[in-house]
Design an enzyme around this catalytic site. Sequence first.
Site, PDB file in Angstrom:
ATOM      1  N   ARG A 404       0.693  -1.361   0.158  1.00 53.36           N
ATOM      2  CA  ARG A 404       0.142  -0.010   0.111  1.00 53.36           C
ATOM      3  C   ARG A 404       0.857   1.386  -0.024  1.00 53.36           C
ATOM      4  O   ARG A 404       2.110   1.444   0.787  1.00 53.36           O
ATOM      5  CB  ARG A 404      -0.747  -0.104   1.220  1.00 53.36           C
ATOM      6  CG  ARG A 404      -1.800   1.149   1.396  1.00 53.36           C
ATOM      7  CD  ARG A 404      -2.800   1.349   2.413  1.00 53.36           C
ATOM      8  NE  ARG A 404      -3.645   0.276   2.355  1.00 53.36           N
ATOM      9  CZ  ARG A 404      -3.930  -0.391   3.549  1.00 53.36           C
ATOM     10  NH1 ARG A 404      -3.307  -0.501   4.561  1.00 53.36           N
ATOM     11  NH2 ARG A 404      -5.017  -1.248   3.448  1.00 53.36           N
ATOM     12  N   HIS A 434       4.764 -10.643   2.273  1.00 53.07           N
ATOM     13  CA  HIS A 434       5.117  -9.480   3.081  1.00 53.07           C
ATOM     14  C   HIS A 434       6.369  -9.938   3.993  1.00 53.07           C
ATOM     15  O   HIS A 434       6.962  -9.279   4.884  1.00 53.07           O
ATOM     16  CB  HIS A 434       4.024  -9.362   4.229  1.00 53.07           C
ATOM     17  CG  HIS A 434       4.431  -8.081   5.160  1.00 53.07           C
ATOM     18  ND1 HIS A 434       4.558  -8.014   6.579  1.00 53.07           N
ATOM     19  CD2 HIS A 434       4.396  -6.587   4.875  1.00 53.07           C
ATOM     20  CE1 HIS A 434       4.772  -6.929   7.219  1.00 53.07           C
ATOM     21  NE2 HIS A 434       4.764  -5.996   5.961  1.00 53.07           N
ATOM     22  N   TYR A 467      14.273   2.606  11.688  1.00 58.41           N
ATOM     23  CA  TYR A 467      13.206   1.651  12.367  1.00 58.41           C
ATOM     24  C   TYR A 467      13.926   0.516  13.137  1.00 58.41           C
ATOM     25  O   TYR A 467      15.226   0.147  12.778  1.00 58.41           O
ATOM     26  CB  TYR A 467      12.487   0.736  11.233  1.00 58.41           C
ATOM     27  CG  TYR A 467      11.457   1.533  10.533  1.00 58.41           C
ATOM     28  CD1 TYR A 467      11.379   2.818  10.595  1.00 58.41           C
ATOM     29  CD2 TYR A 467      10.687   0.675   9.753  1.00 58.41           C
ATOM     30  CE1 TYR A 467      10.465   3.474   9.809  1.00 58.41           C
ATOM     31  CE2 TYR A 467       9.679   1.208   8.973  1.00 58.41           C
ATOM     32  CZ  TYR A 467       9.613   2.690   9.116  1.00 58.41           C
ATOM     33  OH  TYR A 467       8.614   3.205   8.355  1.00 58.41           O
ATOM     34  N   ARG A 563       3.617  -1.692  19.895  1.00 50.70           N
ATOM     35  CA  ARG A 563       3.904  -0.211  19.687  1.00 50.70           C
ATOM     36  C   ARG A 563       2.612   0.362  19.457  1.00 50.70           C
ATOM     37  O   ARG A 563       2.400   1.513  19.889  1.00 50.70           O
ATOM     38  CB  ARG A 563       4.870   0.040  18.533  1.00 50.70           C
ATOM     39  CG  ARG A 563       5.298   1.252  18.136  1.00 50.70           C
ATOM     40  CD  ARG A 563       5.858   1.413  16.747  1.00 50.70           C
ATOM     41  NE  ARG A 563       4.931   1.527  15.825  1.00 50.70           N
ATOM     42  CZ  ARG A 563       5.036   0.850  14.603  1.00 50.70           C
ATOM     43  NH1 ARG A 563       5.875   0.104  14.535  1.00 50.70           N
ATOM     44  NH2 ARG A 563       3.997   1.074  13.861  1.00 50.70           N
ATOM     45  N   HIS A 591       9.984  -1.663  15.477  1.00 49.00           N
ATOM     46  CA  HIS A 591       9.174  -2.317  14.455  1.00 49.00           C
ATOM     47  C   HIS A 591       9.598  -3.999  14.410  1.00 49.00           C
ATOM     48  O   HIS A 591       8.721  -4.521  13.465  1.00 49.00           O
ATOM     49  CB  HIS A 591       9.804  -1.798  13.159  1.00 49.00           C
ATOM     50  CG  HIS A 591       9.227  -2.244  11.929  1.00 49.00           C
ATOM     51  ND1 HIS A 591       9.578  -3.065  10.778  1.00 49.00           N
ATOM     52  CD2 HIS A 591       7.960  -1.730  11.294  1.00 49.00           C
ATOM     53  CE1 HIS A 591       8.936  -3.175   9.807  1.00 49.00           C
ATOM     54  NE2 HIS A 591       7.768  -2.511   9.966  1.00 49.00           N
TER      55      HIS A 591
END
Length: 685
Positions: A404, A434, A467, A563, A591
């Site tokens: 996205r 992913h 990250y 988080r 992350h």
Amino acid sequence: MSKKHIPFVNREISWLYFNERVLQEAADETVPLIERIKFLSIYSSNLEEFYRVRVSTLARLTNLNVKAKTLLGFNPKKTLNEIKNIVVKQEKKFDQLFQATLINGLAQNKIFILNDTQLNVSRGEFVINHFRDKILSNLVPIMIDMDKPFPELKDRNLYFFVKLSRTEIKLKERFALIEIPKTLSRFLVLPDTNELKFIILLEDIIKYCLDDIFYVFTYDTVEAFTIQLTRDSELDLDKTVSDKFIEDLKNSLEKRKKGKPMRLLYDSAMPLDMLNVLIAKLKIEAEYLLPGNRYHKFGDFIAFPNPGSKDLEYPPNVPLKVEGLHRTQSVFTKIAERDYLVNLPYQSYDYIILFLREAAIDPKVVEIQITLYRLAENSKVINALINAAKNGKSVSVLLELKARFDEQANIFWTSRLMEGGVKVNYGLTDYKVHSKICLIKRIEKEKPVYYANLATGNFNEKTAGLYCDHSLFTAKKQITKDLVKLFDTLNRKTVSKGFKHLIVSPLEMRSKLTNFINREIRVAKAGKPAYILLKVNSLADEDIIDKLYKASNAGVKIDLIVRGICCLVPGVKDFSENITAISIIDKFLEHARIYIFGTGDTRDMFLSSADLMSRNIEHRVEVGFPILDYEVKKEIQDILDIQLADNVKARIINGPNTNRYKKNRLAKKTRAQVEIYSYLKNKLK
């Protein structure tokens, strides 16, 4: 235990309270001033994406019938109202922070943000000259014809809504629209005066020079107020993954620009008559109107200049070396001996680039396979892969086109890779890929030997500096054998199960995680110490949460580091009395995803690309990988122990969503991100 009655926070509401934690960083006076402005920017960007994706989805769901809403488990319309109430309160805090705290803070440091009414003659001349030289030619007003449709507002672009009127002569007022181009710099640093620094924003430059734009008219009053429209950005795509898919995706991206309006942010100083014209012409519903201050598109403030002292920003962390890895020695030789972990951003991302670079030129390497999701703008990863293909290696890339907001960039990278001789797989029909995995095939003594890199974050050297992620180098056959099978499956555009050591979604992750939780329940019921630690960005899957509640009731101690979204409610009697949860928001974005089951040397530890959300478990190809090396496992555990001890930047997650800081007056101050850097630095000594 009925799922309807388990404590469960709505994911959208939980996300808003995560974003409030970002706002807390902007309010924290121990954070350097320019960094606080950046946290306001991050808050604003987060909220913008939230409206583009989540609010747009809820708006679609409001059309469901009563039965469908019952199955959904919540009322979308009611949730939208709750979202608006929370956002309005947060936006008030945002405005107070910006106006009272940060503007005053800048002034105390002799830095002043000037608006169009605060320019003296010399600074005014400087601004006019800059406007005429750099800005005017980029602005083309659109005059509004009240009898015709309102011009199409672009998603997230900044506009001035303008009213022209004349006070003395009865002349019918006119309205206009000015699009503020994204290509123009948002901030202008003005010349110093007696060591005082001045900054003016693009909007105020334009407002100061409005007469230069509308000089052809006879109106003597020009009023201009900023507006910004956020649109529905979800894509409706045919699920066919083929060469035609890229064309379909391009068409869908064009449609995204014209999606349904989800939020109209407007300057609250705008007169009511102008606002009524906007509402009528845009046909926007009241719940999507959001009053704001004079400055919108606050995401641009991530680039707010610092004309003052360096103390107004965090000092840069120099990326550390990884003990045992050397830039002038073969990475493969080292990985053959033992596993290595790169802890980002504390340690250098160069090791991952060197891994790919060495693979590109090593005569023994015959094949490189990798999955890519989000890439840096000038990607060294892409360059290494193209060079490997030019050097005669077989290079296969699974590039997820459905990432996205990165779709357009990934279409570009697809073309670049294919032009460079790389085999590109666009992804799977029903699932986003992913996972963050790379497998190198090397011929040693006439036999194939495999080397792998598996990570919790993307192959992206830019985000690797921001990250907190973990990247593992390994040649352990338990892992590489599973990876060979996984890549073979993905290259055939399908998914499979039967992995012995990896936890792979969508077919096995839920059952394997459930089995590990069940194992700890059995251990607890046997009267032995049972433990689960989960570190994720989001915890929202109802079945996993239900299972964790059962584990808590069985006596399993559970630590959560989450988080963002956390739909589980810790500390509820008869559900979660053995569960504690914290969220760490600090300089870097936490992350990493880590799952630990058990205690001591027998515990199972996995790093993963997957958050504990239904989409990750059921609709994406994600990879969780075991940590088998004792030293690596100890290092990760040490880092987690530091995070669990954080009493500076950790917030307690609870039912009321108070975002209370975890404080312990008796313990020494532990700020995890600072302590982890020191811990890794000391290891080098």
